[in-house]
Design a protein around this motif. Structure first.
Motif, mmCIF file in Angstrom:
data_model
loop_
_atom_site.group_PDB
_atom_site.id
_atom_site.type_symbol
_atom_site.label_atom_id
_atom_site.label_comp_id
_atom_site.label_asym_id
_atom_site.label_seq_id
_atom_site.Cartn_x
_atom_site.Cartn_y
_atom_site.Cartn_z
ATOM 1 N N CYS A 92 0.846 -1.192 0.000
ATOM 2 C CA CYS A 92 0.000 0.000 0.000
ATOM 3 C C CYS A 92 0.881 1.242 0.000
ATOM 4 C CB CYS A 92 -0.916 -0.004 1.221
ATOM 5 S SG CYS A 92 -1.965 1.479 1.319
ATOM 6 N N LYS A 93 0.521 2.236 -0.810
ATOM 7 C CA LYS A 93 1.304 3.467 -0.905
ATOM 8 C C LYS A 93 0.533 4.689 -0.404
ATOM 9 C CE LYS A 93 3.884 1.597 -4.815
ATOM 10 N NZ LYS A 93 4.262 1.766 -6.241
ATOM 11 N N ILE A 94 -0.624 4.464 0.196
ATOM 12 C CA ILE A 94 -1.403 5.550 0.778
ATOM 13 C C ILE A 94 -1.434 5.347 2.289
ATOM 14 C CG2 ILE A 94 -3.658 6.683 0.902
ATOM 15 C CD1 ILE A 94 -4.173 5.766 -1.939
ATOM 16 N N HIS A 95 -1.047 6.367 3.031
ATOM 17 C CA HIS A 95 -0.889 6.228 4.478
ATOM 18 C C HIS A 95 -1.606 7.350 5.217
ATOM 19 C CE1 HIS A 95 2.332 3.453 3.320
ATOM 20 N NE2 HIS A 95 2.752 4.404 2.509
ATOM 21 N N GLN A 96 -1.882 7.110 6.485
ATOM 22 C CA GLN A 96 -2.470 8.123 7.362
ATOM 23 C C GLN A 96 -1.538 8.374 8.538
ATOM 24 O OE1 GLN A 96 -6.108 7.007 9.358
ATOM 25 N NE2 GLN A 96 -6.492 9.063 10.149
ATOM 26 N N THR A 97 -1.209 9.626 8.776
ATOM 27 C CA THR A 97 -0.487 10.037 9.974
ATOM 28 C C THR A 97 -1.259 11.188 10.601
ATOM 29 O OG1 THR A 97 1.655 9.421 9.011
ATOM 30 C CG2 THR A 97 1.691 10.883 10.905
ATOM 31 N N LYS A 98 -1.870 10.903 11.727
ATOM 32 C CA LYS A 98 -2.741 11.885 12.387
ATOM 33 C C LYS A 98 -3.834 12.303 11.406
ATOM 34 C CE LYS A 98 1.106 13.207 15.347
ATOM 35 N NZ LYS A 98 2.059 14.258 15.771
ATOM 36 N N ASN A 99 -3.986 13.599 11.134
ATOM 37 C CA ASN A 99 -5.045 14.042 10.230
ATOM 38 C C ASN A 99 -4.533 14.311 8.815
ATOM 39 O OD1 ASN A 99 -3.541 16.286 10.998
ATOM 40 N ND2 ASN A 99 -5.291 17.690 10.908
ATOM 41 N N TYR A 116 -5.039 -1.140 -7.566
ATOM 42 C CA TYR A 116 -4.978 0.286 -7.305
ATOM 43 C C TYR A 116 -5.789 0.619 -6.060
ATOM 44 C CZ TYR A 116 -3.758 -0.220 -12.217
ATOM 45 O OH TYR A 116 -3.188 -0.652 -13.389
ATOM 46 N N SER A 117 -5.180 1.346 -5.152
ATOM 47 C CA SER A 117 -5.866 1.762 -3.931
ATOM 48 C C SER A 117 -6.406 3.168 -4.131
ATOM 49 C CB SER A 117 -4.911 1.734 -2.740
ATOM 50 O OG SER A 117 -4.382 0.432 -2.558
ATOM 51 N N ILE A 118 -7.668 3.397 -3.724
ATOM 52 C CA ILE A 118 -8.311 4.698 -3.917
ATOM 53 C C ILE A 118 -8.990 5.102 -2.619
ATOM 54 C CG2 ILE A 118 -10.000 6.020 -5.233
ATOM 55 C CD1 ILE A 118 -9.638 4.075 -7.536
ATOM 56 N N GLN A 126 -9.633 -0.547 -0.986
ATOM 57 C CA GLN A 126 -8.689 -0.581 0.129
ATOM 58 C C GLN A 126 -7.521 -1.522 -0.123
ATOM 59 O OE1 GLN A 126 -10.465 -1.468 3.912
ATOM 60 N NE2 GLN A 126 -8.567 -1.139 5.058
ATOM 61 N N ASN A 127 -7.792 -2.669 -0.730
ATOM 62 C CA ASN A 127 -6.751 -3.676 -0.934
ATOM 63 C C ASN A 127 -6.063 -4.004 0.389
ATOM 64 O OD1 ASN A 127 -7.219 -3.833 -3.780
ATOM 65 N ND2 ASN A 127 -6.197 -1.872 -3.990
ATOM 66 N N ASP A 128 -4.724 -3.893 0.453
ATOM 67 C CA ASP A 128 -4.021 -4.259 1.686
ATOM 68 C C ASP A 128 -3.679 -3.035 2.538
ATOM 69 O OD1 ASP A 128 -2.176 -3.206 -0.050
ATOM 70 O OD2 ASP A 128 -0.608 -4.679 0.373
ATOM 71 N N CYS A 129 -4.329 -1.915 2.278
ATOM 72 C CA CYS A 129 -4.071 -0.706 3.065
ATOM 73 C C CYS A 129 -4.731 -0.810 4.442
ATOM 74 C CB CYS A 129 -4.594 0.535 2.340
ATOM 75 S SG CYS A 129 -3.756 0.872 0.774
ATOM 76 N N GLU A 130 -4.174 -0.104 5.406
ATOM 77 C CA GLU A 130 -4.700 -0.144 6.768
ATOM 78 C C GLU A 130 -6.026 0.602 6.870
ATOM 79 O OE1 GLU A 130 -1.826 1.280 9.508
ATOM 80 O OE2 GLU A 130 -0.362 -0.296 9.074
ATOM 81 N N ASP A 131 -6.836 0.211 7.854
ATOM 82 C CA ASP A 131 -8.095 0.900 8.104
ATOM 83 C C ASP A 131 -7.833 2.344 8.507
ATOM 84 O OD1 ASP A 131 -9.471 -1.426 7.557
ATOM 85 O OD2 ASP A 131 -9.684 -1.997 9.673
ATOM 86 N N ILE A 132 -8.770 3.212 8.194
ATOM 87 C CA ILE A 132 -8.656 4.626 8.544
ATOM 88 C C ILE A 132 -9.063 4.834 9.995
ATOM 89 C CG2 ILE A 132 -9.523 6.944 8.073
ATOM 90 C CD1 ILE A 132 -7.685 5.749 5.915
ATOM 91 N N ASP A 133 -8.296 5.649 10.698
ATOM 92 C CA ASP A 133 -8.648 6.032 12.062
ATOM 93 C C ASP A 133 -9.602 7.222 11.982
ATOM 94 O OD1 ASP A 133 -8.875 6.797 14.677
ATOM 95 O OD2 ASP A 133 -6.731 6.912 15.084
ATOM 96 N N GLN A 134 -10.908 6.926 11.982
ATOM 97 C CA GLN A 134 -11.901 7.980 11.813
ATOM 98 C C GLN A 134 -11.967 8.909 13.026
ATOM 99 O OE1 GLN A 134 -13.228 8.553 9.040
ATOM 100 N NE2 GLN A 134 -13.323 6.655 7.886
#
Length: 260
Positions: free
Chosen positions: A51-58, A226-228, A241-249
């Protein structure tokens, strides 16, 4: 970034080491961020999926180029973890991250020369881009996106000023060697003369179209799945989502803060 203005940022790094396609499109409700999953390695190892899309804080981000080295410990994710300040603007956050990674990236490039001489050679000619960062930040009431490139020249890493968007199409083409994507965007520019927002009706479909164009042009460097991710001021949700991590809502739905 205005949610009413369609903006595309497309990055294709076509060296042997790190093939990546990242697409950022502004939609009516927010931002849609997409990326391919093919990760190449400079040690002769076969490609892997990541996965190439990441979340760090907001902040939701993606990076392409010299993003990590398991041998030296260089990892772009660490700079985002230590550098993101939720109450700063996304431009300020990327600028601060850029300042902190310049020296480590300069130390990394001689190792890249040993591990992947072809990638290193390509990094010293042409546009000389060795790293690009994309980020979208939300604070509960607003959303903004930014991008920063870094070039390697004469042993030094320096940021590259952001290029302006095309006034007719709203397209920002930062770095591409894919003829298929270039041709597609040229066609879009011509269409926009009669239709100000020709791809605004279905940006997700256009996202898939761009991804497939990159993959068809460079199947050994850009590849599915493709992750979107769709991002609004209040939330972020995976379209693919594929293998990307869940979003911290819990972070995206916090009470709005004033961004400096």
């Amino acid at each position: 970034m205005s949610a009413l203005r369609l903006i595309l940022i497309c990055l294709l790094i076509s060296q042997t080491a790190y093939g990546t396609e990242v697409v950022l499109i502004a939609s009516k409700s927010g931002v849609i961020l997409g990326a391919d999953s093919l990760r190449l390695h400079g040690t002769g190892a076969p490609p892997t999926l990541a996965c190439k899309i990441h979340q760090t804080k907001n902040v939701f981000w993606s990076a392409a180029g010299t993003t990590g080295d398991t041998n030296s410990g260089f990892d772009i994710a660490n700079f985002f973890k230590s550098g993101i300040q939720p109450d700063q603007s996304v431009e300020k956050n990327l600028a601060d991250i850029g300042k902190s990674l310049i020296k480590p990236l300069e130390r990394e490039m001689p190792l890249v020369k040993i591990e992947n001489p072809e990638y290193y050679a390509n990094s010293t000619k042409g546009d000389k881009i060795v790293l690009s960062l994309y980020a979208t930040q939300t604070n509960g009431s607003a959303i903004a996106s930014s991008e920063e490139d870094f070039k390697f020249e004469n042993g030094r890493i320096t940021p590259i000023p952001e290029k302006p968007c095309d006034a007719l199409t709203g397209v920002c083409l930062y770095y591409t060697k894919s003829p298929a994507v270039t041709q597609l965007l040229d066609t879009l520019q011509k269409e926009s003369l009669n239709a100000p927002q020709p791809i605004g009706v279905d940006p997700i479909a256009f996202m898939n179209r761009l991804m497939e164009a990159g993959h068809s042009s460079e199947p050994g460097r850009i590849g599915p799945p493709y992750s979107i991710l769709e991002i609004t001021p209040q939330s972020a949700n995976w379209i693919k989502q594929n293998d990307c991590e869940d979003i911290d809502q819990s972070i995206t739905t916090q009470r709005p803060t004033k961004i400096r």
